[in-house]
Design an enzyme around this catalytic site. Structure first.
Site, mmCIF file in Angstrom:
data_model
loop_
_atom_site.group_PDB
_atom_site.id
_atom_site.type_symbol
_atom_site.label_atom_id
_atom_site.label_comp_id
_atom_site.label_asym_id
_atom_site.label_seq_id
_atom_site.Cartn_x
_atom_site.Cartn_y
_atom_site.Cartn_z
ATOM 1 C CB VAL A 58 -102.536 27.467 65.999
ATOM 2 C CG1 VAL A 58 -101.928 26.116 65.668
ATOM 3 C CG2 VAL A 58 -103.984 27.325 66.480
ATOM 4 C CG ASN A 84 -106.634 18.153 61.788
ATOM 5 O OD1 ASN A 84 -107.694 17.937 61.209
ATOM 6 N ND2 ASN A 84 -106.382 17.678 63.008
ATOM 7 C CE1 TYR A 149 -115.677 24.508 62.719
ATOM 8 C CE2 TYR A 149 -117.459 23.767 61.298
ATOM 9 C CZ TYR A 149 -116.180 23.617 61.788
ATOM 10 O OH TYR A 149 -115.394 22.580 61.345
ATOM 11 C CE LYS A 153 -113.050 24.558 59.983
ATOM 12 N NZ LYS A 153 -111.606 24.195 60.030
ATOM 13 C CB THR A 184 -114.900 13.783 66.732
ATOM 14 O OG1 THR A 184 -115.183 15.184 66.543
ATOM 15 C CG2 THR A 184 -114.868 13.093 65.384
#
Length: 289
Positions: A58, A84, A149, A153, A184
């Protein structure tokens, strides 16, 4: 059943989401940056479950255009696009180099824009579609050590607000998923600053980010409901809702932060509708509940 394309399908959110959608009978394709290396086993598992996998970066426009085209061909169409793919960042904000910040924004913001430019001509031509986005609770508030981050967002949320309104007249509905922190592999791949001289000038405070991260890990270990599968369940539930009746934002969190973000979102939605009503454009919000 829907034809769904998920970017970053091998990630901590993408894999359980894809498997849950496949189990519901949806047709799923997904992108990985490379089939080799750490993604190889996951890509093979997803393909065995019925997903189509395409290689796509991307951060490169040509790769994104080709990957989206391959996904649409593999699915024989496209009903749902899920942006995502993402990358994290953690550390004292001053220590983040401009190059660190650019890398994060190139995936989380500009990467989404590349995917949208590749996919939207198809969705607009057919006059109907659903676009979902993975944001974050800290895409709504900012917390220490997540400045880069969070900024990415927050920027994502802003462009999605615009996409929501600008695409509504073309029959394209928009939905943002806002997860809390989840255990994760996302944390393993975070961009971290590397500036020892500046870090040393922070003295004892330089140790606080590591202590904070350890505390978060302990909290997640003690919160068994805070798992990526909850996001998959939320996405399945969203796609089960009637077209045009889905909420614009869906919070997925079991740590106690979620209700506060939902309250914030409710107020913002009221303010947005009031402003749009004053300008006579409230109909641009009608494709969400």
């Amino acid at each position: 059943m829907a034809k769904v394309f998920i970017t970053g399908i091998a990630g901590g959110f993408g894999k359980p989401m894809a498997l849950a959608l496949l189990a519901k009978g949806h047709v799923v394709a997904g992108s990985v940056r490379s089939r080799a290396g750490r993604n190889a086993a996951t890509a093979a598992e997803l393909e065995a479950a019925g997903a189509r996998i395409v290689e796509m970066d991307v951060t490169a426009s040509a790769s994104t255009e080709a990957g989206v085209a391959q996904a649409i061909a593999a699915l024989d169409g496209l009903d749902v696009l899920f942006n995502n793919a993402g990358i994290g960042a953690y550390g004292i904000q001053e220590l983040m180099s401009p190059e660190d910040m650019t890398r994060v924004f190139d995936v989380n913001v500009t990467g989404v824009q590349r995917v949208m430019r590749a996919a939207l001509p198809h969705l607009r031509a057919q006059g109907r579609g659903t676009v979902l986005y993975t944001s974050s609770l800290i895409g709504r508030i900012a917390t220490p050590f997540y400045g880069t981050y969070s900024a990415s967002k927050w920027a994502l949320e802003a462009i999605v607000e615009c996409y929501r309104t600008e695409l509504s007249g073309f029959g394209i509905e928009s939905c943002i998923i806002e997860p809390g922190a989840m255990p994760t592999a996302f944390f393993d791949g975070m961009v971290a600053p590397n500036d020892p001289a500046r870090e040393g000038s922070y003295g004892d405070f330089a140790q606080v980010p590591a202590m904070s991260a350890a505390g978060l890990a302990q909290m997640l270990d003690a919160t068994p409901d805070q798992r990526p599968e909850r996001i998959a369940e939320a996405v399945v539930a969203l796609l089960d809702m009637p077209f045009g009746k889905k909420p614009f934002r869906t919070v997925v969190d079991h740590t106690g932060v979620g209700p506060q973000i939902e309250r914030y979102n409710d107020v913002l939605h009221e303010v947005t509708r009031a402003v749009f009503t004053n300008f006579g454009i409230a109909q641009m919000l009608d494709l969400n509940a």
